[in-house]
Write an enzyme that holds these catalytic residues in place. Structure first.
Site, mmCIF file in Angstrom:
data_model
loop_
_atom_site.group_PDB
_atom_site.id
_atom_site.type_symbol
_atom_site.label_atom_id
_atom_site.label_comp_id
_atom_site.label_asym_id
_atom_site.label_seq_id
_atom_site.Cartn_x
_atom_site.Cartn_y
_atom_site.Cartn_z
ATOM 1 N N ASP A 113 0.852 -1.178 0.000
ATOM 2 C CA ASP A 113 0.000 0.000 0.000
ATOM 3 C C ASP A 113 0.892 1.234 0.000
ATOM 4 O OD1 ASP A 113 -1.704 2.112 0.601
ATOM 5 O OD2 ASP A 113 -2.637 1.113 2.310
ATOM 6 N N GLY A 160 -9.076 4.802 -6.427
ATOM 7 C CA GLY A 160 -7.802 4.089 -6.509
ATOM 8 C C GLY A 160 -6.717 4.706 -5.647
ATOM 9 N N VAL A 161 -5.519 4.820 -6.208
ATOM 10 C CA VAL A 161 -4.380 5.398 -5.499
ATOM 11 C C VAL A 161 -4.700 6.827 -5.053
ATOM 12 C CG1 VAL A 161 -1.985 6.200 -5.771
ATOM 13 C CG2 VAL A 161 -2.651 3.964 -6.644
ATOM 14 N N ASP A 162 -5.277 7.606 -5.942
ATOM 15 C CA ASP A 162 -5.602 8.999 -5.646
ATOM 16 C C ASP A 162 -6.528 9.094 -4.435
ATOM 17 O OD1 ASP A 162 -5.551 11.770 -6.082
ATOM 18 O OD2 ASP A 162 -7.117 11.707 -7.601
ATOM 19 N N SER A 178 -1.669 5.048 -14.340
ATOM 20 C CA SER A 178 -2.611 4.836 -15.457
ATOM 21 C C SER A 178 -3.086 3.401 -15.633
ATOM 22 C CB SER A 178 -2.049 5.347 -16.796
ATOM 23 O OG SER A 178 -2.075 6.750 -16.834
ATOM 24 N N THR A 179 -2.647 2.464 -14.802
ATOM 25 C CA THR A 179 -3.018 1.058 -15.023
ATOM 26 C C THR A 179 -4.262 0.625 -14.260
ATOM 27 O OG1 THR A 179 -1.523 0.266 -13.283
ATOM 28 C CG2 THR A 179 -0.650 0.374 -15.532
#
Length: 183
Positions: free
Chosen positions: A15, A37-39, A126-127
């Site tokens: 993480d 997501g990550v953001d 971007s994935t």
């Protein structure tokens, strides 16, 4: 910094919000508005201080073009900075996606180096929601970071913090291929 830049890249599964680094790179959207997501995780764990700093630095109508990046305070994250990098949406590989994702990594690394960061942690940009196939994105990401490390004066180490086994495996395969080609 001298030496093979590939030896300064580490791959881990985990993480990103739990990593201690000078700079943590966020896979952001162009409106710098937080998201999923990550953001979403970075804003959730880092707290409202990140968004407050983005507003202070870049105004209420802030934006960041695809392939670029901006910096903010880390909020509650174990970092000195968060670098918000905007990668491309996948359109089948014919819309300049590789160049734009490479630019997001390179711009982030240059920003980190300019700030004096020694350790930078990246996600796989971007994935996720943007749909870039990880098997195609991983070699582009690793090549861009290796090129950026050749020019970096301060960044000594880059850690890719990859969320799942399959993403980690794709990055391991791409790193082994790059190392063999450089070998």
């Amino acid at each position: 910094m001298t030496g093979d830049p590939l030896t300064r890249i580490r791959l881990v599964q985990g993480d990103l919000t739990g990593i201690t680094a000078d700079a943590i790179v966020n896979a952001a959207n162009s409106a710098l508005a937080g998201g999923g997501g990550v953001d979403g995780a970075i804003h959730r764990i880092g707290g409202p201080g990140i968004m407050e700093d983005l507003r202070r630095r870049y105004g209420p109508h802030r934006s960041c073009p695809t392939g670029s990046a901006v910096v903010s305070a880390p909020g509650l994250l174990e970092a000195r900075w968060v670098i918000h990098a905007v990668g491309p949406v996948w359109w089948g590989g014919t819309a300049g996606e590789a160049a734009r994702v490479a630019s997001a990594y390179l711009t982030s690394l240059r920003l980190a180096d300019d700030l004096g960061a020694r350790h930078v942690a990246f996600p796989s940009i971007s994935t996720g929601a943007y749909g870039y196939p990880v098997a195609q994105a991983a070699p582009v990401a690793l090549d861009a970071v290796a090129r950026g490390l050749r020019d970096a004066a301060r960044v000594q180490r880059v850690t890719f913090v990859l969320y799942s086994d399959d993403v980690l495996e794709a990055f391991e395969t791409a790193l082994a291929t790059l190392a063999a080609a450089a070998g």
